[in-house]
Motif scaffolding. Structure first.
Motif, short mmCIF file in Angstrom:
data_model
loop_
_atom_site.label_atom_id
_atom_site.label_comp_id
_atom_site.label_asym_id
_atom_site.label_seq_id
_atom_site.Cartn_x
_atom_site.Cartn_y
_atom_site.Cartn_z
N ILE A 29 0.85 -1.19 0.00
CA ILE A 29 0.00 0.00 0.00
C ILE A 29 0.89 1.24 0.00
O ILE A 29 1.87 1.31 0.74
CB ILE A 29 -0.89 0.00 1.26
CG1 ILE A 29 -1.76 -1.26 1.27
CG2 ILE A 29 -1.76 1.24 1.35
CD1 ILE A 29 -2.69 -1.39 0.11
N PHE A 51 0.93 -1.40 -5.18
CA PHE A 51 1.87 -1.86 -6.20
C PHE A 51 2.46 -3.19 -5.74
O PHE A 51 2.25 -3.61 -4.59
CB PHE A 51 2.96 -0.81 -6.43
CG PHE A 51 3.72 -0.44 -5.19
CD1 PHE A 51 4.85 -1.16 -4.79
CD2 PHE A 51 3.30 0.61 -4.38
CE1 PHE A 51 5.54 -0.83 -3.64
CE2 PHE A 51 3.99 0.95 -3.21
CZ PHE A 51 5.11 0.23 -2.85
N GLU A 77 11.64 2.36 4.38
CA GLU A 77 10.25 2.59 4.79
C GLU A 77 9.86 1.40 5.66
O GLU A 77 9.61 0.32 5.15
CB GLU A 77 9.31 2.67 3.57
CG GLU A 77 9.66 3.72 2.54
CD GLU A 77 8.62 3.85 1.41
OE1 GLU A 77 7.70 3.00 1.33
OE2 GLU A 77 8.74 4.81 0.62
N GLU A 79 7.51 -1.04 7.64
CA GLU A 79 6.09 -1.34 7.45
C GLU A 79 5.70 -2.66 8.12
O GLU A 79 6.46 -3.63 8.11
CB GLU A 79 5.77 -1.47 5.93
CG GLU A 79 6.33 -0.31 5.13
CD GLU A 79 5.64 -0.06 3.78
OE1 GLU A 79 4.60 -0.69 3.51
OE2 GLU A 79 6.17 0.80 3.04
N ASP A 111 10.42 -1.60 3.27
CA ASP A 111 10.16 -1.42 1.84
C ASP A 111 11.23 -0.48 1.29
O ASP A 111 11.05 0.72 1.21
CB ASP A 111 8.74 -0.84 1.68
CG ASP A 111 8.44 -0.44 0.24
OD1 ASP A 111 9.12 -0.91 -0.68
OD2 ASP A 111 7.48 0.35 0.05
N LYS A 132 11.11 -0.28 -6.89
CA LYS A 132 10.72 -1.04 -5.69
C LYS A 132 11.23 -2.48 -5.71
O LYS A 132 11.14 -3.17 -4.70
CB LYS A 132 9.18 -1.08 -5.61
CG LYS A 132 8.51 0.27 -5.34
CD LYS A 132 8.73 0.72 -3.90
CE LYS A 132 7.86 1.92 -3.54
NZ LYS A 132 8.03 2.30 -2.10
#
Ligand SMILES: [Mg+2]
Ligand SMILES: [Mg+2]
Ligand SMILES: [Mg+2]
Lengths: 233, 233
Positions: A29, A51, A77, A79, A111, A132
């Protein structure tokens, strides 16, 4: 280069970790915490958008380093990740109980994002899958038993770089909560047992460079969850 | 609703098809035929760029229909798919022989695309994974033995809608050939056996609506390859 070390206190559940690497898909998300949206000058979405990361990007505990591709501005990031236990399709995003029932277990995850590549993709209207999806761009903790997290909307995620706190927020700040997330994704793509969902990152994302040490974890009521620890040197 | 029917002349290889559905990832090249780039008013890329489709979007022969989500402008894109037989990483894009060696087999595929959702994503700089990733958005043919395609850069792909030819071009028109594609992808993400690569679509993409019948196939030297046939009603 950063070296990724397993959490100190818990052994890896090899079987479960092996199945993580074989996840049919990893769905992430974007923009699910208001302060993180603001820090990247992004627009607040009306619906959760998402994604994919390839399962080849998963970096299990102890299998580091995280590799920074040449010329890449590498961002972390932190998460909360859900590991699904059920097949769901067209799921009712208001059914809190069914959402929890669909979760098999949790993991903490980072992430990793090639921020400059992502900014370029955004500008040109190109896919995000490259920025990513590099190998090692998804460090994960050991698998966390479901019972260890009684309420996934009420835990603290944190990430430090060289022992300086960069991210530290409660999952209660999620804009879209887990049932809504599962509802929206499963209206597009069927989710299968073993699929992994990343639920978005709180504020405080930033760059890391070779030599930096990232540590991430989960606290519940102020108490550290040992199996959620990630350490990356 | 469109009904997806298996090719007429060949039985499905159940084992291989089952492994297709479990593909670790499906990686798709965008803008790989010049005339297709022109028809969508896109920019010609300097490097191949790519995106992921979830394996949950794969629609094997006989498992239709292709489902059009509400409000979606649904486009077909016929593409040659490679099924990998080897693990490759940082692959040399100039090594034609090693590229062919890495391929286990082929399939024909239709990269179904929610074109209006994609246009919106491009405008907003959002990921493509939703517009490409709905369930049933990747109809595939039976698995094609490698020996049936002596030269993957010299076959004709075609797609008809209601028996009118919409796409029909040779794979020799690819801007980036297979070795370069495998090289570029594998510099970002490791490719594993069973992973599927879609090599891009020639010109002629367009919309289909419920009731339309799509047929797609491969001709080699003017001769139809029976196991490559796709029929979607
Ligand atoms: Mg994220
Ligand atoms: Mg996948
Ligand atoms: Mg395509």
């Amino acid at each position: 280069m950063m070296i990724f070390r397993r959490g100190l206190a818990t052994a890896t559940n090899a079987t479960t970790m092996a199945s993580l690497k074989k996840a049919g898909k990893v769905v992430c998300i974007g923009r699910n915490y208001a302060d993180h949206i603001a820090e990247l000058n992004n627009t607040r979405p009306k619906q959760p958008f998402f994604f994919l990361k390839p399962s080849s990007s998963i970096l299990p505990p102890g299998e580091g380093p995280v590799v920074r591709p040449k010329g890449v501005d590498l961002h972390y990031e932190v998460e909360l990740a859900l590991i699904l236990g059920k097949r769901i399709k067209d799921f009712d995003g208001n059914d809190d109980k069914a959402a929890l029932d669909a979760i098999d277990s949790y993991a903490l995850s980072i992430d990793m994002t090639a921020r400059n590549v992502q900014n370029e993709a955004k500008k040109k209207g190109l896919p995000w899958d490259i920025c990513k999806g590099f190998d090692t761009f998804l460090p994960v903790s050991n698998v966390i038993n479901k019972s260890a997290i009684p309420d996934p909307h009420n835990i603290e995620l944190y990430l430090t770089v060289n022992d300086k706190v960069q991210q530290q927020d409660s999952t209660e700040l999620m804009l879209f909560r887990i049932p809504k997330i599962l509802g929206d994704i499963s209206k597009v793509m069927t989710l299968n047992p073993g699929d992994i969902i990343l639920t978005g990152t709180p504020k405080g994302v930033g760059p890391v460079v070779p030599g930096d040490v990232m540590k991430a974890g989960i606290r519940i009521g102020g108490k550290e969850l040992e199996e959620a620890k990630i350490e990356v040197q």
